[in-house]
Enzyme design. Structure first.
Site, short mmCIF file in Angstrom:
data_model
loop_
_atom_site.label_atom_id
_atom_site.label_comp_id
_atom_site.label_asym_id
_atom_site.label_seq_id
_atom_site.Cartn_x
_atom_site.Cartn_y
_atom_site.Cartn_z
N GLY A 108 0.80 -1.21 0.00
CA GLY A 108 0.00 0.00 0.00
C GLY A 108 0.84 1.27 0.00
N ASP A 115 -8.27 -0.67 1.29
CA ASP A 115 -8.80 0.69 1.45
C ASP A 115 -8.99 1.42 0.13
OD1 ASP A 115 -8.84 0.53 4.26
OD2 ASP A 115 -6.71 1.00 4.36
N GLN A 169 -12.14 -8.88 7.21
CA GLN A 169 -12.27 -8.18 5.93
C GLN A 169 -11.05 -8.35 5.03
OE1 GLN A 169 -14.28 -4.07 6.86
NE2 GLN A 169 -13.57 -4.95 8.79
#
Length: 359
Positions: free
Chosen positions: A111, A136, A285
């Site tokens: 990320g 995200d 998640q």
């Protein structure tokens, strides 16, 4: 002969293995000889020379496998220029381990923080390519990151399951969705699951507005309300403070409550008298198999990365822009967050259909 290194850094997600598989299959079908080195536990493996030669067997059957076969860890970018506890120069160590293996390219999956270190290594003269991973979806320069859609599926399913018990007992339910700084995941899962209120980090909420939305539903005959709340959601009263004061206020809140959702639940009950329950899916998640969308996306990103390597094109991120896979220079993307714009069309359309954002 092509020699490449692979590393996965930061939090894991569902399609890391699928993406690495795409890179390796793309290369193995287009060069005569290929050596692939996996650096274990992310940048830690590159710093300390913990790597292993990967074979075709390592990439067999991993398209549907979550997590990462080479492990991951978090190595904060702000500490990369600082020596470790033994005085080791981390950046120099990474460069030397790259050169020892005579790598043609280092493929880095991760990320925002991972990308900043990838850009640092580019500046130091290494051939690097970044593949954007995060649930995200907050990496600037790409429309989509792999892992995002799979996380939407899981967060949506969690909120879906809450609907039945919320309606049965006539309660207010808060489902806390991952996302400290950016609310794309909460926004998408909230809309997909029919949440009544969506609270995002980018749109500070007012307790009066949240309670008014709940009361409106109650007066309209709806005895339950579902709130999709990003873990980084922030009250307006705190958001209006300076950064240092914000941090202090949030730290004080978290001394008493596990998260902002529990504080919000307390405040709603105190204000309205309604019974409120909090559900936190948490790391679920990020887990499990990638969904078909992510399998396709990650394969495309990986194969495009292989094409770049074959063409000796480095120093970039492989991105999705307007439904096309393209390369974006790392210096343009590194260090930037893709935030939810409060004026985003999706937000506006959600508001038009009656979803409250607490503003």
């Amino acid at each position: 002969m092509k020699r490449i290194g692979l590393l996965t850094s930061g939090g894991d997600c569902q399609a890391l293995n699928a993406t690495m598989r795409g890179v390796v299959k793309g290369l193995s079908n287009n060069c005569n000889e290929l050596e692939v080195y996996g650096f274990e536990e992310g940048y830690k493996g590159l710093i300390y020379g913990h790597h292993r030669l990967l074979t075709s067997d390592d990439f067999s059957g991993i398209l549907t496998r979550g997590g990462t076969i080479i492990g991951s860890s978090r190595q904060p970018f702000k500490l990369m220029r600082e020596p470790d506890v033994n005085g080791l120069d981390k950046v120099e160590a990474m460069k030397q381990n790259y050169y020892k293996l005579r790598l043609d390219c280092l493929v880095i999956l991760g990320g925002n923080g991972t990308q900043k270190t990838a850009n640092l290594l580019r500046e130091e003269g290494l051939n690097v390519i970044h593949l954007p991973k995060t649930i995200d979806n907050d990496i600037w320069g790409t429309d989509l990151t792999f892992g995002y859609q799979s996380a939407i599926d899981i967060a949506t399913a969690a909120i879906d399951q809450i609907h039945t018990t919320a309606s049965s007992h006539g309660r207010v339910f808060i489902v806390e969705v991952m996302g400290h700084k950016v609310g794309w995941l909460t926004l998408s899962a909230g809309i997909a699951s029919g949440a009544d209120i969506i609270l995002l980090p980018e749109i500070p909420y007012d307790l009066d507005s949240v309670c008014a939305a709940i009361e409106k539903r109650h007066k309209g005959g709806k005895k339950f309300t579902i709130l999709a709340v990003a873990e980084g959601a922030i009250p307006k009263k705190i958001a209006e403070k300076g950064k240092k004061e914000q941090r202090k206020a949030m730290e004080k809140m978290l001394e008493k409550y596990p998260s902002v959702s529990y504080k919000l639940a307390h405040d709603i009950t105190e204000r309205t008298g309604y019974e409120v329950r909090v559900t936190v899916p948490g790391h679920v998640q990020r887990g499990g198999s990638p969904d078909p969308f992510d399998r396709i996306l990650s394969t495309k990103l990986g194969v495009y990365c292989a094409q770049l390597i074959m063409n000796n094109e480095f120093g970039c991120m492989v991105a999705t822009v307007n439904n096309k896979i393209v390369k974006v220079p790392l210096e343009e993307s590194a260090g930037k967050l893709k935030m939810v714009d409060p004026e985003d069309q999706t937000v506006k359309l959600a508001k038009y259909m009656g979803i409250s954002f607490g503003d």
